[in-house]
Design a protein around this motif. Structure first.
Motif, PDB file in Angstrom:
ATOM      1  N   THR A 153       0.871  -1.175   0.000  1.00  0.00           N
ATOM      2  CA  THR A 153       0.000   0.000   0.000  1.00  0.00           C
ATOM      3  C   THR A 153       0.905   1.221   0.000  1.00  0.00           C
ATOM      4  OG1 THR A 153      -1.757  -1.132   1.193  1.00  0.00           O
ATOM      5  CG2 THR A 153      -1.766   1.264   1.295  1.00  0.00           C
ATOM      6  N   VAL A 154       0.693   2.087  -0.993  1.00  0.00           N
ATOM      7  CA  VAL A 154       1.604   3.218  -1.197  1.00  0.00           C
ATOM      8  C   VAL A 154       0.811   4.520  -1.163  1.00  0.00           C
ATOM      9  CG1 VAL A 154       3.317   4.222  -2.769  1.00  0.00           C
ATOM     10  CG2 VAL A 154       2.942   1.746  -2.763  1.00  0.00           C
ATOM     11  N   LEU A 155       1.324   5.490  -0.412  1.00  0.00           N
ATOM     12  CA  LEU A 155       0.728   6.835  -0.416  1.00  0.00           C
ATOM     13  C   LEU A 155       1.686   7.791  -1.116  1.00  0.00           C
ATOM     14  CD1 LEU A 155      -1.312   9.039   0.531  1.00  0.00           C
ATOM     15  CD2 LEU A 155       0.028   9.192   2.655  1.00  0.00           C
ATOM     16  N   ILE A 156       1.170   8.499  -2.126  1.00  0.00           N
ATOM     17  CA  ILE A 156       1.962   9.528  -2.799  1.00  0.00           C
ATOM     18  C   ILE A 156       1.415  10.880  -2.344  1.00  0.00           C
ATOM     19  CG2 ILE A 156       2.833  10.367  -5.030  1.00  0.00           C
ATOM     20  CD1 ILE A 156       3.310   7.395  -4.927  1.00  0.00           C
ATOM     21  N   ILE A 157       2.260  11.698  -1.738  1.00  0.00           N
ATOM     22  CA  ILE A 157       1.830  13.023  -1.267  1.00  0.00           C
ATOM     23  C   ILE A 157       2.318  14.065  -2.285  1.00  0.00           C
ATOM     24  CG2 ILE A 157       1.961  14.680   0.638  1.00  0.00           C
ATOM     25  CD1 ILE A 157       2.396  12.383   2.554  1.00  0.00           C
ATOM     26  N   GLY A 215      -1.770  -4.709  -4.733  1.00  0.00           N
ATOM     27  CA  GLY A 215      -1.374  -3.523  -3.969  1.00  0.00           C
ATOM     28  C   GLY A 215      -2.403  -2.415  -4.108  1.00  0.00           C
ATOM     29  N   LYS A 216      -2.105  -1.312  -3.417  1.00  0.00           N
ATOM     30  CA  LYS A 216      -3.040  -0.178  -3.425  1.00  0.00           C
ATOM     31  C   LYS A 216      -2.226   1.103  -3.490  1.00  0.00           C
ATOM     32  CE  LYS A 216      -6.679  -0.470  -0.603  1.00  0.00           C
ATOM     33  NZ  LYS A 216      -7.403  -0.447   0.673  1.00  0.00           N
ATOM     34  N   VAL A 217      -2.604   1.992  -4.417  1.00  0.00           N
ATOM     35  CA  VAL A 217      -1.912   3.280  -4.514  1.00  0.00           C
ATOM     36  C   VAL A 217      -2.918   4.392  -4.201  1.00  0.00           C
ATOM     37  CG1 VAL A 217      -0.646   4.876  -6.004  1.00  0.00           C
ATOM     38  CG2 VAL A 217      -0.236   2.419  -6.166  1.00  0.00           C
ATOM     39  N   ILE A 218      -2.532   5.226  -3.257  1.00  0.00           N
ATOM     40  CA  ILE A 218      -3.393   6.325  -2.825  1.00  0.00           C
ATOM     41  C   ILE A 218      -2.698   7.639  -3.180  1.00  0.00           C
ATOM     42  CG2 ILE A 218      -4.567   7.404  -0.856  1.00  0.00           C
ATOM     43  CD1 ILE A 218      -4.248   4.638   0.597  1.00  0.00           C
ATOM     44  N   GLY A 219      -3.397   8.501  -3.900  1.00  0.00           N
ATOM     45  CA  GLY A 219      -2.828   9.787  -4.303  1.00  0.00           C
ATOM     46  C   GLY A 219      -3.421  10.926  -3.491  1.00  0.00           C
ATOM     47  N   LEU A 220      -2.554  11.638  -2.787  1.00  0.00           N
ATOM     48  CA  LEU A 220      -3.012  12.816  -2.031  1.00  0.00           C
ATOM     49  C   LEU A 220      -2.680  14.067  -2.850  1.00  0.00           C
ATOM     50  CD1 LEU A 220      -2.151  13.550   1.720  1.00  0.00           C
ATOM     51  CD2 LEU A 220      -2.425  15.323   0.013  1.00  0.00           C
ATOM     52  N   GLY A 259      -8.225   0.427   6.145  1.00  0.00           N
ATOM     53  CA  GLY A 259      -8.797  -0.409   7.205  1.00  0.00           C
ATOM     54  C   GLY A 259      -7.877  -0.461   8.422  1.00  0.00           C
ATOM     55  N   GLY A 260      -7.189   0.634   8.687  1.00  0.00           N
ATOM     56  CA  GLY A 260      -6.311   0.718   9.866  1.00  0.00           C
ATOM     57  C   GLY A 260      -4.921   0.136   9.653  1.00  0.00           C
ATOM     58  N   GLN A 261      -4.663  -0.421   8.475  1.00  0.00           N
ATOM     59  CA  GLN A 261      -3.354  -1.067   8.217  1.00  0.00           C
ATOM     60  C   GLN A 261      -2.228  -0.062   7.966  1.00  0.00           C
ATOM     61  OE1 GLN A 261      -2.821  -4.642   8.180  1.00  0.00           O
ATOM     62  NE2 GLN A 261      -4.749  -4.309   9.273  1.00  0.00           N
ATOM     63  N   MET A 262      -2.572   1.113   7.474  1.00  0.00           N
ATOM     64  CA  MET A 262      -1.632   2.180   7.102  1.00  0.00           C
ATOM     65  C   MET A 262      -0.757   1.758   5.900  1.00  0.00           C
ATOM     66  SD  MET A 262      -3.068   4.033   9.233  1.00  0.00           S
ATOM     67  CE  MET A 262      -2.307   5.628   9.069  1.00  0.00           C
ATOM     68  N   CYS A 263       0.279   2.558   5.576  1.00  0.00           N
ATOM     69  CA  CYS A 263       0.975   2.373   4.288  1.00  0.00           C
ATOM     70  C   CYS A 263       2.367   1.759   4.463  1.00  0.00           C
ATOM     71  CB  CYS A 263       1.102   3.714   3.576  1.00  0.00           C
ATOM     72  SG  CYS A 263      -0.502   4.491   3.309  1.00  0.00           S
ATOM     73  N   ASP A 264       2.731   0.942   3.484  1.00  0.00           N
ATOM     74  CA  ASP A 264       4.084   0.346   3.483  1.00  0.00           C
ATOM     75  C   ASP A 264       5.112   1.370   3.032  1.00  0.00           C
ATOM     76  OD1 ASP A 264       3.487  -2.663   3.879  1.00  0.00           O
ATOM     77  OD2 ASP A 264       2.080  -2.042   2.327  1.00  0.00           O
ATOM     78  N   VAL A 265       4.728   2.182   2.045  1.00  0.00           N
ATOM     79  CA  VAL A 265       5.660   3.153   1.464  1.00  0.00           C
ATOM     80  C   VAL A 265       4.939   4.488   1.291  1.00  0.00           C
ATOM     81  CG1 VAL A 265       7.159   3.697  -0.507  1.00  0.00           C
ATOM     82  CG2 VAL A 265       6.846   1.310   0.176  1.00  0.00           C
ATOM     83  N   ILE A 266       5.593   5.554   1.701  1.00  0.00           N
ATOM     84  CA  ILE A 266       5.065   6.907   1.470  1.00  0.00           C
ATOM     85  C   ILE A 266       6.107   7.650   0.642  1.00  0.00           C
ATOM     86  CG2 ILE A 266       4.495   9.147   2.533  1.00  0.00           C
ATOM     87  CD1 ILE A 266       3.941   6.019   4.505  1.00  0.00           C
ATOM     88  N   ILE A 267       5.660   8.278  -0.453  1.00  0.00           N
ATOM     89  CA  ILE A 267       6.561   9.068  -1.289  1.00  0.00           C
ATOM     90  C   ILE A 267       6.092  10.519  -1.185  1.00  0.00           C
ATOM     91  CG2 ILE A 267       7.559   9.337  -3.612  1.00  0.00           C
ATOM     92  CD1 ILE A 267       7.848   6.459  -2.975  1.00  0.00           C
ATOM     93  N   ASN A 268       6.961  11.385  -0.709  1.00  0.00           N
ATOM     94  CA  ASN A 268       6.578  12.792  -0.518  1.00  0.00           C
ATOM     95  C   ASN A 268       7.123  13.642  -1.667  1.00  0.00           C
ATOM     96  OD1 ASN A 268       6.570  15.550   0.258  1.00  0.00           O
ATOM     97  ND2 ASN A 268       6.355  14.969   2.398  1.00  0.00           N
ATOM     98  N   ASN A 269       6.204  14.198  -2.478  1.00  0.00           N
ATOM     99  CA  ASN A 269       6.579  14.975  -3.673  1.00  0.00           C
ATOM    100  C   ASN A 269       6.088  16.416  -3.625  1.00  0.00           C
ATOM    101  OD1 ASN A 269       5.805  11.998  -4.652  1.00  0.00           O
ATOM    102  ND2 ASN A 269       7.481  12.778  -5.891  1.00  0.00           N
ATOM    103  N   VAL A 270       5.828  16.952  -2.449  1.00  0.00           N
ATOM    104  CA  VAL A 270       5.277  18.311  -2.394  1.00  0.00           C
ATOM    105  C   VAL A 270       6.371  19.361  -2.627  1.00  0.00           C
ATOM    106  CG1 VAL A 270       3.428  17.636  -0.805  1.00  0.00           C
ATOM    107  CG2 VAL A 270       5.564  18.566   0.091  1.00  0.00           C
ATOM    108  N   ASN A 271       5.931  20.607  -2.785  1.00  0.00           N
ATOM    109  CA  ASN A 271       6.895  21.692  -2.987  1.00  0.00           C
ATOM    110  C   ASN A 271       6.783  22.739  -1.874  1.00  0.00           C
ATOM    111  OD1 ASN A 271       4.461  22.745  -3.581  1.00  0.00           O
ATOM    112  ND2 ASN A 271       4.874  23.224  -5.724  1.00  0.00           N
ATOM    113  N   ILE A 272       6.274  22.297  -0.721  1.00  0.00           N
ATOM    114  CA  ILE A 272       6.099  23.232   0.421  1.00  0.00           C
ATOM    115  C   ILE A 272       6.647  22.584   1.693  1.00  0.00           C
ATOM    116  CG2 ILE A 272       4.087  24.547  -0.397  1.00  0.00           C
ATOM    117  CD1 ILE A 272       2.743  22.308   1.742  1.00  0.00           C
ATOM    118  N   PRO A 273       6.978  23.401   2.706  1.00  0.00           N
ATOM    119  CA  PRO A 273       7.482  22.827   3.968  1.00  0.00           C
ATOM    120  C   PRO A 273       6.369  22.293   4.876  1.00  0.00           C
ATOM    121  CG  PRO A 273       7.545  25.227   4.059  1.00  0.00           C
ATOM    122  CD  PRO A 273       7.034  24.866   2.691  1.00  0.00           C
ATOM    123  N   ASP A 274       6.761  21.656   5.950  1.00  0.00           N
ATOM    124  CA  ASP A 274       5.872  21.205   7.040  1.00  0.00           C
ATOM    125  C   ASP A 274       4.954  20.040   6.666  1.00  0.00           C
ATOM    126  OD1 ASP A 274       6.966  23.068   8.787  1.00  0.00           O
ATOM    127  OD2 ASP A 274       5.558  24.640   8.139  1.00  0.00           O
TER     128      ASP A 274
END
Ligand SMILES: NC(=O)c1ccc[n+]([C@@H]2O[C@H](COP(=O)([O-])OP(=O)(O)OC[C@H]3O[C@@H](n4cnc5c(N)ncnc54)[C@H](OP(=O)(O)O)[C@@H]3O)[C@@H](O)[C@H]2O)c1
Length: 199
Positions: free
Chosen positions: A41-45, A67-72, A111-126
């Motif tokens: 399960t992957v979250l792309i920020i 797998g599951k890909v979630i796009g924020l 379902g409460g499992q959370m993500c195996d991999v998070i990729i952070n691609n934002v252009n702002i701080p915090d």
């Protein structure tokens, strides 16, 4: 120049401007290819931006049907763009500087499992805490964003007691040009969006 200095050949099957726009962020999809395993399960920020869209494609390719890909995304425009590209299992809009609502959405989507991999691609701080809190114990957070604070990431993870593996976004990883250019060959939709936005 160092002997190990990197270079890539401009391919002949796409315009130079298109190739250069993708090569600018080539480290992100190539690291995604390396980090994401089948069934993850992957979250792309920052998923609706330039590197984010490439990472969504590569993450889905590597995570596969199990797998599951979630796009924020952030703005309405980038959210709609990513939805139309149909690269992710879920797309939602949020402010990545506000970790708690994002944590709640990811709890719901996984379902409460959370993500195996998070990729952070934002252009702002915090946005360090949104990346850390959505990761499962022992998971991986890859900070491609140059706005990442080492201090906030390291002390933030300690503060919330999260044992996660955090990776500094080295812009280079082996095969980064080949992997990234291949995405534009495989996905007509993504190539069209990149041509409209960046080429
Ligand atoms: N590590 C490396 O070697 C390397 C190399 C190149 C670039 N970078 C870095 O990678 C980052 C991304 O580059 P890029 O070219 O992909 O940038 P980009 O196309 O501008 O994408 C950034 C994304 O961040 C989103 N965003 C902005 N504010 C947000 C918020 N509050 N909450 C959630 N998302 C938010 C934007 O969404 P909206 O458009 O909807 O606001 C946008 O989609 C930059 O920090 C850049 O410096 C790193």
């Amino acid at each position: 120049m160092f002997e190990s200095g990197i270079y890539a050949k401009i391919p002949e099957d796409m315009p130079e401007t298109l190739a250069l726009s993708a090569l600018d962020v080539a480290g992100a999809p190539a690291q995604t290819a390396k980090l994401v395993k089948p069934g993850d399960t992957v979250l792309i920020i920052g998923a609706g931006g330039k590197s984010g869209m490439l990472c969504c494609y590569e993450a889905k390719k590597r995570a596969g049907v199990t797998g599951k890909v979630i796009g924020l995304c952030h703005s309405e425009r980038s959210t709609k763009r990513l939805q139309d590209l149909d690269l992710c299992d879920h797309v939602f809009a949020a402010d990545a500087t506000q970790p708690v609502p994002i944590l709640e959405t990811i709890e719901e989507l996984t379902g409460g499992q959370m993500c195996d991999v998070i990729i952070n691609n934002v252009n702002i701080p915090d946005t360090e805490m949104a990346s850390i809190l959505t990761c499962k114990d022992g998971g991986i957070v890859y900070f491609f964003s140059m706005a990442t604070s080492f201090t906030k990431a390291a002390l933030g993870a300690e503060g919330v007691g999260m044992d996660v593996n955090m990776i500094v976004g080295n812009g280079y990883t082996r095969g980064h040009a080949e992997i990234t250019l291949q995405i534009l060959r495989e996905s007509d939709k993504l190539r069209k969006v990149f041509t409209e936005l960046y080429a």
